[in-house]
Design a protein around this motif. Sequence first.
Motif, mmCIF file in Angstrom:
data_model
loop_
_atom_site.group_PDB
_atom_site.id
_atom_site.type_symbol
_atom_site.label_atom_id
_atom_site.label_comp_id
_atom_site.label_asym_id
_atom_site.label_seq_id
_atom_site.Cartn_x
_atom_site.Cartn_y
_atom_site.Cartn_z
ATOM 1 N N PRO A 82 -45.584 22.307 -20.306
ATOM 2 C CA PRO A 82 -46.114 21.442 -21.738
ATOM 3 C C PRO A 82 -44.909 20.654 -22.077
ATOM 4 O O PRO A 82 -43.800 20.899 -22.402
ATOM 5 C CB PRO A 82 -46.303 22.756 -22.509
ATOM 6 N N ARG A 83 -45.273 19.333 -22.742
ATOM 7 C CA ARG A 83 -44.626 18.440 -23.293
ATOM 8 C C ARG A 83 -45.209 18.580 -24.852
ATOM 9 O O ARG A 83 -46.319 18.082 -25.208
ATOM 10 C CB ARG A 83 -44.704 16.842 -22.795
ATOM 11 N N THR A 98 -56.856 30.890 -16.444
ATOM 12 C CA THR A 98 -57.025 29.995 -17.842
ATOM 13 C C THR A 98 -55.732 29.479 -18.380
ATOM 14 O O THR A 98 -54.988 30.310 -18.729
ATOM 15 C CB THR A 98 -57.979 30.721 -18.589
ATOM 16 N N ILE A 99 -55.928 28.250 -18.450
ATOM 17 C CA ILE A 99 -54.593 27.562 -19.056
ATOM 18 C C ILE A 99 -55.100 27.055 -20.561
ATOM 19 O O ILE A 99 -56.235 26.398 -20.799
ATOM 20 C CB ILE A 99 -54.048 26.431 -18.457
ATOM 21 N N LEU A 108 -52.838 16.780 -19.085
ATOM 22 C CA LEU A 108 -51.610 16.895 -17.960
ATOM 23 C C LEU A 108 -51.724 18.266 -17.341
ATOM 24 O O LEU A 108 -51.445 18.331 -16.062
ATOM 25 C CB LEU A 108 -50.188 17.089 -18.991
ATOM 26 N N ALA A 109 -52.474 19.293 -18.008
ATOM 27 C CA ALA A 109 -52.604 20.592 -17.237
ATOM 28 C C ALA A 109 -53.781 20.279 -16.195
ATOM 29 O O ALA A 109 -53.605 21.121 -15.152
ATOM 30 C CB ALA A 109 -53.243 21.437 -18.221
ATOM 31 N N PRO A 115 -55.015 25.050 -9.165
ATOM 32 C CA PRO A 115 -56.301 24.712 -9.705
ATOM 33 C C PRO A 115 -56.304 26.037 -10.985
ATOM 34 O O PRO A 115 -56.065 27.194 -10.854
ATOM 35 C CB PRO A 115 -57.340 24.953 -8.789
ATOM 36 N N MET A 116 -56.616 25.463 -12.268
ATOM 37 C CA MET A 116 -56.882 26.235 -13.367
ATOM 38 C C MET A 116 -58.056 26.018 -14.250
ATOM 39 O O MET A 116 -58.390 24.795 -14.252
ATOM 40 C CB MET A 116 -55.763 26.118 -14.308
#
Length: 473
Positions: A82-83, A98-99, A108-109, A115-116
């Motif tokens: 993460p940014r 799961t994100i 971005l994810a 794969p999420m």
Amino acid sequence: MAKAPRAKARPAGERPATARLAELSLPDFGMPDAQPEIPAALYADRVERLRERAEERHYNRLVVYADREHSANLAYLTGFDPRFEEALLVLGPDGPPTILAGNECYGLAGAAPLPMRRELFQELSLPSQPRDRSRPLVEILRGAGIARGGRVGVIGWKPHADRSAMDVPAFIVDELRRTTGPAGAVENATDLLVDAGNGLRVINEVDQLAVLEYSACQTSQGVRRLLSGLRPGMSEREAVRLLDWNGMPLSCHLMLSSGPRSSFGLLSPGDRRIERGDPFTVAFGVWGALNCRAGFVVEDPGELPAGIRDYVDRLVGPYFEAVAEWYGALRVGQAGGVLQEIIDRRLADPFFGIFLNPGHQIHLDEWVNSPVAPGSTIELRSGMALQVDIIPATGTPYFTTNIEDGVALADASLRAALASAYPDAWARIQGRRRFMNDALGIELHPDVLPFSNIPAFLPPFLLRPERAMTLAG
């Protein structure tokens, strides 16, 4: 913990080698043309290995937390860091994880190699940004399989002896505990990834080792440029440009300081002009590597204050001899306590001020964990990447000296795989081994792979960088 075996004694009658200053030609070991990539399939493999460990500990779900400063665990598993914001990964026994990401990282994810299933959770966003499009955290957690009576392992960035202790924001931990209820369990499970002896992240695959070697080339070559180009009259900001940072993500802020400021070690460069006679230190770290050197901005000891003109004999020589023995003891199967004992025996005098672990594991983050401690029986394993990080803190006018370089340990099978998949990196590693043996007098076990382009190269007088410490000759 049982007492570790002592380091192997020298044969009877053999005198320890004595360090001295010598004119040395530091070879050009070469630089990689491009950064190696971690194959997408390797991220999926890492997730499966972590699932196996979660099952062994009877966790129904794992929750992995990340923020800008502590993103290495999440990046290791997914290729996403993460940014600006925090992020949260929920990992079950099967299916895509799961994100949870905020406003700026949601897109971005989606570009991650793993794969999420993405879930916008705007409480992870910056203050005052919109928070009108995401569901409550409890709904998201339940949708990801966290239920009443469940056992949840939480991965932050530090393991604790008390598994109830967390370094994850309270609003997340509180919701996890409310959701699982009194019959459930929410535990610190960070050790699954970073345990010093068996964590998934302390044992590197061949592709990851190649990435770490690339990183070490960038930082060590930068410090090498700085050692060659440093001049009195430069400002600290001008000097730091010699590092020629290529834009890789930093693992820590750039550190460079001179004169009275240098005693603090961790400071960033400022506008101060570097003066002849100054103590000086620099540290440059990116994901996977850090290099540091320290000394005086002089050409010879005659330029030092009268009371410390024995700087090399009093500090640098004994330090170099200790580091050389430490290097010589490295090998797969060695106990971490042996490395500690070498430094305790050689640099126990309070003058040297050694108090941190003399060596630790390195990865995307500069310090993952350390198997090196008094009495440690943790064995070094093939695939470990280690930082030579033995820091004198004399607190006196002698200031300090410092070799911080990265190495890896690899058994015959891993060495063969690295040589086959990354022949250019292998050639650089072999060149560094020859230099350390022939020019510096440091004999390495075949398991030891130096990654630094200034491998154990220690010039104490920075205006004469070709004069460095050696045991050879």
